[in-house]
Design an enzyme around this catalytic site. Structure first.
Site, mmCIF file in Angstrom:
data_model
loop_
_atom_site.group_PDB
_atom_site.id
_atom_site.type_symbol
_atom_site.label_atom_id
_atom_site.label_comp_id
_atom_site.label_asym_id
_atom_site.label_seq_id
_atom_site.Cartn_x
_atom_site.Cartn_y
_atom_site.Cartn_z
ATOM 1 N N GLU A 213 -1.365 80.240 24.673
ATOM 2 C CA GLU A 213 -2.014 81.523 24.963
ATOM 3 C C GLU A 213 -2.686 82.075 23.711
ATOM 4 O O GLU A 213 -3.111 83.214 23.659
ATOM 5 C CB GLU A 213 -0.972 82.522 25.486
ATOM 6 C CG GLU A 213 -0.593 82.294 26.941
ATOM 7 C CD GLU A 213 0.072 80.947 27.199
ATOM 8 O OE1 GLU A 213 1.034 80.614 26.480
ATOM 9 O OE2 GLU A 213 -0.385 80.204 28.082
ATOM 10 N N ASN A 297 -0.835 73.951 29.021
ATOM 11 C CA ASN A 297 -2.086 74.392 29.648
ATOM 12 C C ASN A 297 -3.250 74.355 28.658
ATOM 13 O O ASN A 297 -3.059 74.535 27.461
ATOM 14 C CB ASN A 297 -1.928 75.810 30.191
ATOM 15 C CG ASN A 297 -1.576 76.801 29.101
ATOM 16 O OD1 ASN A 297 -0.439 76.849 28.647
ATOM 17 N ND2 ASN A 297 -2.535 77.576 28.648
ATOM 18 N N ASP A 339 -2.990 77.958 34.657
ATOM 19 C CA ASP A 339 -1.895 77.896 33.684
ATOM 20 C C ASP A 339 -0.734 77.072 34.247
ATOM 21 O O ASP A 339 0.423 77.395 34.035
ATOM 22 C CB ASP A 339 -1.409 79.303 33.271
ATOM 23 C CG ASP A 339 -0.284 79.255 32.256
ATOM 24 O OD1 ASP A 339 -0.340 78.396 31.358
ATOM 25 O OD2 ASP A 339 0.657 80.068 32.353
#
Lengths: 611, 189
Positions: A213, A297, A339
């Protein structure tokens, strides 16, 4: 108007899939596994644990079975379980780790600041022997996406080895707690942190970074277990030389063949900030000499900023532990738009499939399917949904490709609704357990859907790089969690226990035919592994997201241990004090967890039970 | 006729000035110099002061009544990824929430200014040298807007994205908690 149409379309899709739930997408494509050929799948013999009275790695063994042959606790006597001792870690963030037990000592690693405690099991009340403080940089808390968790330590050759949030790997003398070595493996200023539990094989410690992220480029690194020196590092994006793709690399499917796909499947230089981190579980097959690790991801979540397959994200690598050479790769979710991080555990089993013995890995994947892969080649043998999925329509077994539902894809500036499963997937990091006695995989998981909208993400090193606004909601049925027994051979659910909150704890199953798990509202449960009946439960102080373990104490009796301490991504609303008015907080998880603060509070306590 | 001309001129002038006054919702100061150009002076972090305490005087934030600056602050809040940690709607995630009345490092504009510029030890990055003073002040203005600390007519209104929480303009003011009140003072919600 457009919204109305979208809603109707979504409802229509929902209706369709519900009606056709008997006709699961992969059913025809697979030749049926032979249920009766030669009994149940066995845990890969070379990857099983020799000493069963101990618990020396979070996965229990290289096969990730989380199965113990201890059988003193049974469905019949579990009601007599009582507290043996407790221990408070003094930390109030999400406790995702389970303890280790080696040589009558219990080792407990905490979330940030990542203390390591040693408890003496030979003495009454298990008093503390020592505490080790790695003194991680406090700023690392600013680059931890989903609470400041740690998923556990590993014992190897007289040392306890684990990772700290600020991207160090430390080795501590198991006897006296002094630091043997401390290696900086990553840089928080790039957004890197480390939360995963390392795995040690062939004298090397394997560690991967977190930061999917934060636009962190994912890698796995091998350290010499004796000295802490870095032996090799393999990236999961970029040119073949850095991914360690060479002559040995023989992926099963055509789309994974070609030069520098880790560059070419991204626009421009996007692979440099493309994620594909290694923050989950590793497995090792000593017989095949293959190390297995998932890749996280792709970054950012907004898929419009990264057209292409985004290799080698959201997939799995088999590598040689000696030098990191890639042997095969398979992508669970190509061009991952949700994700659906590919980092879950793979359970190494030997079983009959299609009438002949196969060495497989079984994986309850985030995208909602239980996969059975040939672990020698990376071929997908079957992929079966283990909950309600509408974001995809199955896995094409000819090409190995996930078939995305086109109406669920995120779009810039547009809200797409009712996508199932949501970003944490059908199952996140919380590991499964496999019992060779029942042939069932025990799957702790969630049942969540989401609405989401892509927005432009702006890369600034060391800050979040997501570009997605999301709101999670309960899935069909309203229960946000499930504890499920899955028949691997027949590829179907045997029984399941609905839970109010996501089941974010790990699980454990034993030869006594009992399985253990915990709930986010603080119930530690013992389940009859055959029938799914809850035979005993205990209310803990805080919610549970830890991993239960079992061991044989110095008195020769079986003990079972669990940490409480709610938190993690799902529990960030409590552990991180998030304001429930903001539905999109914690990447959308808060919307589904608004009632958690009323159900539990922060904690950090070890509970150990025996008969 | 002449009189009529003058009166109509007066009328037009009067109407124009009324219209102009209507436009004057705020004073747009685009290049505001911070009260303390030095980024670290006169900022008190703690409410606790040994001995006789200096009565705290709140900094007059140059952008407190400036809708343009508050809106620009919102844009920066997203672009500089503040939203990634503190939540798009200020609910917090990696970092603490900003839409409530709890302020770990102070709610005064000067406190927020130094928090952004200096960073804070538990994960708040330092933006020193990454943003101009002006931009930091715009961010300060928006951070205060998240808990409704500005007058209603200068606050941000409904955003363009999926709604997460009530828009800034309609939020109730979350008065920051402070220990500067004299003993015996009573507050009611």
């Amino acid at each position: 108007m457009a919204r109305g149409v979208a809603l109707v379309a979504a409802l229509a899709t929902l209706g369709c899939l519900k009606e056709s739930s008997d006709d699961r997408p992969t059913r025809e494509a697979v030749s049926a596994a032979s249920a009766s050929a030669s009994g149940l799948p066995v845990i890969a013999p070379a990857a099983t644990s020799a000493d069963d009275g101990q618990w020396t790695m979070p996965q229990k063994d290289y096969a990730n079975s989380r199965y113990s042959s201890l059988a003193e606790i049974t469905p019949e006597n579990a009601k007599n379980l009582k507290l043996a001792f407790t221990f408070s870690t003094g930390i109030l963030r999400g406790h995702e780790a389970g303890p280790l037990v080696v040589n009558n000592t219990m080792y407990v690693v905490t979330p940030f600041p990542n203390y390591l405690y040693a408890l003496d099991l030979t003495k009454e009340g298990a008093p503390m022997k020592w505490r080790y403080d790695p003194k991680p940089a406090a700023s690392a808390q600013g680059v931890a996406c989903c609470d400041v968790v740690n998923r556990g330590a590993v014992y190897y050759d007289g040392k306890i080895i684990y990772n700290t949030l600020d991207a160090h790997t430390v080795a501590v003398d198991a006897k006296d707690g002094h630091e043997v070595w401390n290696t900086k493996v990553g840089d928080i200023n790039l957004g890197e942190s480390v939360t995963m539990a390392p795995l040690v094989a062939k004298g090397k410690v394997f560690v991967g970074n977190s930061g999917g992220e934060f636009g962190v480029r994912g890698w796995i690194v091998a350290l010499d277990a004796g000295s802490g020196k870095i032996a090799w590092r393999a990236y999961n994006t970029g040119p073949d030389s850095e991914v360690k793709i060479g002559p040995q690399f023989k992926p099963f499917y055509d789309q994974d063949k070609g030069k520098d796909l880790g560059v070419k499947t991204w626009p421009g230089d996007a692979w440099r900030t493309g994620g594909a981190n290694v923050w989950g579980w590793l497995a090792y097959d000593p017989e095949l000499d293959l190390l297995y690790h998932g890749t996280g991801n792709p970054g950012p979540w907004n898929p419009e900023q990264r057209p292409g397959d985004n290799k080698w994200s959201s997939g799995i690598f088999a590598r040689r532990p000696d030098d990191g050479s890639a042997v095969w790769y398979y992508q669970w979710s190509y061009h991952d738009t949700f994700d659906y991080d590919g980092i879950n555990e793979q359970v190494l089993l030997d079983m009959q499939f299609g009438g002949r013995p196969r060495k497989v890995l079984v994986r309850a994947e985030r995208n909602g399917y239980v996969y059975v892969l040939d672990r020698q080649t990376g071929e997908v043998l079957s992929a079966t949904p283990f909950g309600f999925v509408n974001s995809s329509k199955g896995v094409d077994l000819k090409t190995g490709r996930l078939i995305y539902a086109t109406d669920k894809q995120p779009k810039l500036g547009e809200v797409t609704r009712n996508i199932c499963p949501s970003s944490p997937g059908m199952k996140d990091w919380q590991p499964t357990a496999y019992s060779p006695r029942t042939g069932y995989l025990y799957i702790p998981h969630q049942n969540l859907c989401m609405d989401h909208e892509a927005v432009e993400a702006n890369y600034i090193a060391g800050t979040p790089y997501v570009g997605m606004i999301a709101k999670f909601t309960s899935g069909p049925g309203g229960n946000r969690g499930v504890f499920q027994a899955w028949d691997i051979v027949n590829r179907k659910e045997v029984w399941s226990i609905p839970e109010k909150f996501p089941v974010w704890s790990g699980t454990l199953v034993t030869a006594g035919d009992v399985a253990f798990y915990g709930t986010m509202d603080g119930w530690f449960k013992v389940v009859n592994a055959k029938t799914g009946d809850v035979v005993w439960k205990f209310k803990t102080g805080s919610g549970i997201i830890g991993q239960p373990i079992t061991y044989k104490g110095p008195d020769g009796h079986q003990y079972v241990a669990i940490m409480d301490g709610v938190g993690g991504w799902s529990g960030a609303i409590v552990a991180g004090g998030i304001d429930p008015r903001d539905s999109t907080a914690a990447l959308g998880f808060v919307n589904a967890m608004k009632d958690l603060p009323a159900a539990t509070t922060k904690g950090g306590m070890l509970y150990v039970f025996s008969l | 006729m002449r009189f009529g001309r003058i009166s109509s001129l007066l009328l037009v002038t009067a109407l124009l000035s009324i219209a102009a006054a209507g436009c004057e919702r705020e004073e747009r100061r685009f290049r505001e110099v911070p009260p303390a150009a030095d980024q670290s002076t006169n900022v008190v972090q703690s409410d606790l002061q040994p001995g006789p305490s200096i009565v705290a005087t709140a900094t007059q934030h140059p952008y407190d009544d400036n809708a343009y600056a508050i809106a620009s602050g919102k844009r920066l809040y997203v672009q500089m990824n503040c939203a990634g940690c503190h939540g798009l709607a200020g609910g917090g995630s990696i970092g603490p929430p900003l839409l409530d009345d709890k302020w770990i490092y102070g709610s005064d504009p000067s406190n927020i200014f130094s928090t952004i510029v200096e960073g804070r030890p538990n994960g708040m990055p330092s933006w020193k040298g990454k943003l101009s003073n002006d931009q930091v002040w715009q961010l300060v203005a928006y951070v205060r807007d998240l808990s409704g600390l500005h007058r209603k007519d200068v606050r941000n209104s409904r955003g363009d994205n999926m709604a997460a929480v009530q828009d800034e303009q309609n939020r109730n003011r979350q008065t920051p908690r402070s220990s500067f009140e004299p003993p015996g003072s009573v507050t009611t919600p």
